[in-house]
Design an enzyme around this catalytic site. Sequence first.
Site, mmCIF file in Angstrom:
data_model
loop_
_atom_site.group_PDB
_atom_site.id
_atom_site.type_symbol
_atom_site.label_atom_id
_atom_site.label_comp_id
_atom_site.label_asym_id
_atom_site.label_seq_id
_atom_site.Cartn_x
_atom_site.Cartn_y
_atom_site.Cartn_z
ATOM 1 N N ASP A 8 0.863 -1.185 0.000
ATOM 2 C CA ASP A 8 0.000 0.000 0.000
ATOM 3 C C ASP A 8 0.899 1.235 0.000
ATOM 4 O OD1 ASP A 8 -2.280 1.644 0.116
ATOM 5 O OD2 ASP A 8 -2.284 1.690 2.300
ATOM 6 N N SER A 9 0.275 2.389 -0.238
ATOM 7 C CA SER A 9 1.044 3.626 -0.132
ATOM 8 C C SER A 9 1.317 3.951 1.340
ATOM 9 C CB SER A 9 0.260 4.767 -0.772
ATOM 10 O OG SER A 9 -1.039 4.823 -0.210
ATOM 11 N N TYR A 40 -1.136 8.593 -2.837
ATOM 12 C CA TYR A 40 -1.238 8.197 -4.243
ATOM 13 C C TYR A 40 -2.513 8.796 -4.857
ATOM 14 C CZ TYR A 40 2.470 4.568 -4.396
ATOM 15 O OH TYR A 40 3.657 3.893 -4.410
ATOM 16 N N GLY A 41 -3.496 8.964 -4.035
ATOM 17 C CA GLY A 41 -4.809 9.410 -4.499
ATOM 18 C C GLY A 41 -4.830 10.776 -5.160
ATOM 19 N N CYS A 71 -4.192 -1.538 -2.076
ATOM 20 C CA CYS A 71 -4.449 -0.111 -2.280
ATOM 21 C C CYS A 71 -5.398 -0.004 -3.470
ATOM 22 C CB CYS A 71 -3.128 0.587 -2.581
ATOM 23 S SG CYS A 71 -3.296 2.307 -3.091
ATOM 24 N N ASN A 72 -6.535 0.618 -3.249
ATOM 25 C CA ASN A 72 -7.516 0.737 -4.334
ATOM 26 C C ASN A 72 -7.007 1.632 -5.457
ATOM 27 O OD1 ASN A 72 -10.435 -0.362 -3.345
ATOM 28 N ND2 ASN A 72 -9.208 0.311 -1.617
ATOM 29 N N THR A 73 -6.265 2.681 -5.062
ATOM 30 C CA THR A 73 -5.759 3.623 -6.058
ATOM 31 C C THR A 73 -4.757 2.929 -6.974
ATOM 32 O OG1 THR A 73 -5.962 5.279 -4.314
ATOM 33 C CG2 THR A 73 -4.777 5.931 -6.299
ATOM 34 N N CYS A 182 -11.098 2.589 -0.115
ATOM 35 C CA CYS A 182 -9.709 2.956 0.184
ATOM 36 C C CYS A 182 -9.340 2.132 1.400
ATOM 37 C CB CYS A 182 -9.606 4.447 0.502
ATOM 38 S SG CYS A 182 -7.994 4.913 1.172
ATOM 39 N N THR A 183 -8.209 1.460 1.336
ATOM 40 C CA THR A 183 -7.887 0.519 2.418
ATOM 41 C C THR A 183 -7.606 1.222 3.759
ATOM 42 O OG1 THR A 183 -5.608 0.474 1.575
ATOM 43 C CG2 THR A 183 -7.054 -1.366 0.963
ATOM 44 N N HIS A 184 -7.412 2.542 3.708
ATOM 45 C CA HIS A 184 -7.251 3.268 4.977
ATOM 46 C C HIS A 184 -8.567 3.321 5.768
ATOM 47 C CE1 HIS A 184 -3.437 4.653 3.371
ATOM 48 N NE2 HIS A 184 -3.208 5.343 4.474
HETATM 49 N N1 DGL Z 1 -4.840 3.203 0.751
HETATM 50 C C1 DGL Z 1 -4.930 3.759 -0.554
HETATM 51 C C2 DGL Z 1 -6.156 3.227 -1.303
HETATM 52 O O1 DGL Z 1 -6.720 2.195 -0.959
HETATM 53 C C3 DGL Z 1 -4.945 5.241 -0.706
HETATM 54 C C4 DGL Z 1 -4.018 6.113 -0.004
HETATM 55 C C5 DGL Z 1 -3.370 7.183 -0.851
HETATM 56 O O2 DGL Z 1 -4.027 8.130 -1.339
HETATM 57 O O3 DGL Z 1 -2.163 7.060 -1.022
HETATM 58 O O4 DGL Z 1 -6.566 3.820 -2.275
#
Ligand code: DGL
Length: 267
Positions: A8-9, A40-41, A71-73, A182-184
């Site tokens: 993930d990021s 990353y978003g 990470c979804n992004t 978003c995994t966060h």
């Molecule tokens: N955890 C990342 C996701 O699932 C996003 C975090 C980011 O913006 O870097 O998209």
Amino acid sequence: MNGIGIFDSGVGGLTVLKAMIDLLPEENYIYYCDAKNLPYGEKSPEQIRKLSYESFKIFEKNKVKASIIACNTATTYSEAYLKTKFNFPILGVVSSGVMEGFKNSKNKKIALIATKATVEGQVYQDQLKKLDPSFEIRALACPDLVTAIEMGHVDDKKVEEIIKKYLDQLEDFDYDTLILGCTHFPLALGKIKEYLKNKKEGEKINLIDPALETAKSMKDFLKSRNIIEKNKNIKFLTSGEDSQLREMVGKLFGQEFANKIQIEIIN
Ligand code: DGL
């Protein structure tokens, strides 16, 4: 073999690591977060692809037997690309989120909260519409929620206010399913549930965390290949600060475990 790479990021992918450990507690894992380059978003598709590729080079070097883009992004923009570049199996998180949303929504109205890049990438929207064109999807970018959670705000007033700021924007939308794209975000699940309980009183909202089904798919895959390991080793790597990662590991897995882990900083 050297375990499963989870990328993930930032700290969000720990929700996927946790789901994996719940299913396969004795497996080997390598968690890598590119925290130096978070979020990353807010980046362009090209930047996201390049950073994801460089991150997966680390998994290649570590000879992982399989990997998850937690990470979804990164999944949105890099899943197909990474699959052409690396020989080990790669699993993204988006398809699981789509399938779970599709299966759970009764009124076919789904709200998606995610990063700006994921929302703009339209993969959730396109895949759901492909399954059933009558689905209505409202996607909302929540950048401040990523940064707050990355900084450790998962259960306090600050994250509560940010959740309210965003989810209030969906007030006019009669969704029965909310995808945490978003995994966060599942790290602040308690506060998200609290908001929904107060706001959507009496209504049952399906909360979709793609990590859970992704972890099940990975387990099924390893089982089918008969490559499950039992030496229970977890390696943590980050391109950023180790303190934030350690703090979140503590919140998810307990302080005693967090104090013991080694975190390697990759430059
Ligand atoms: N955890 C990342 C996701 O699932 C996003 C975090 C980011 O913006 O870097 O998209």
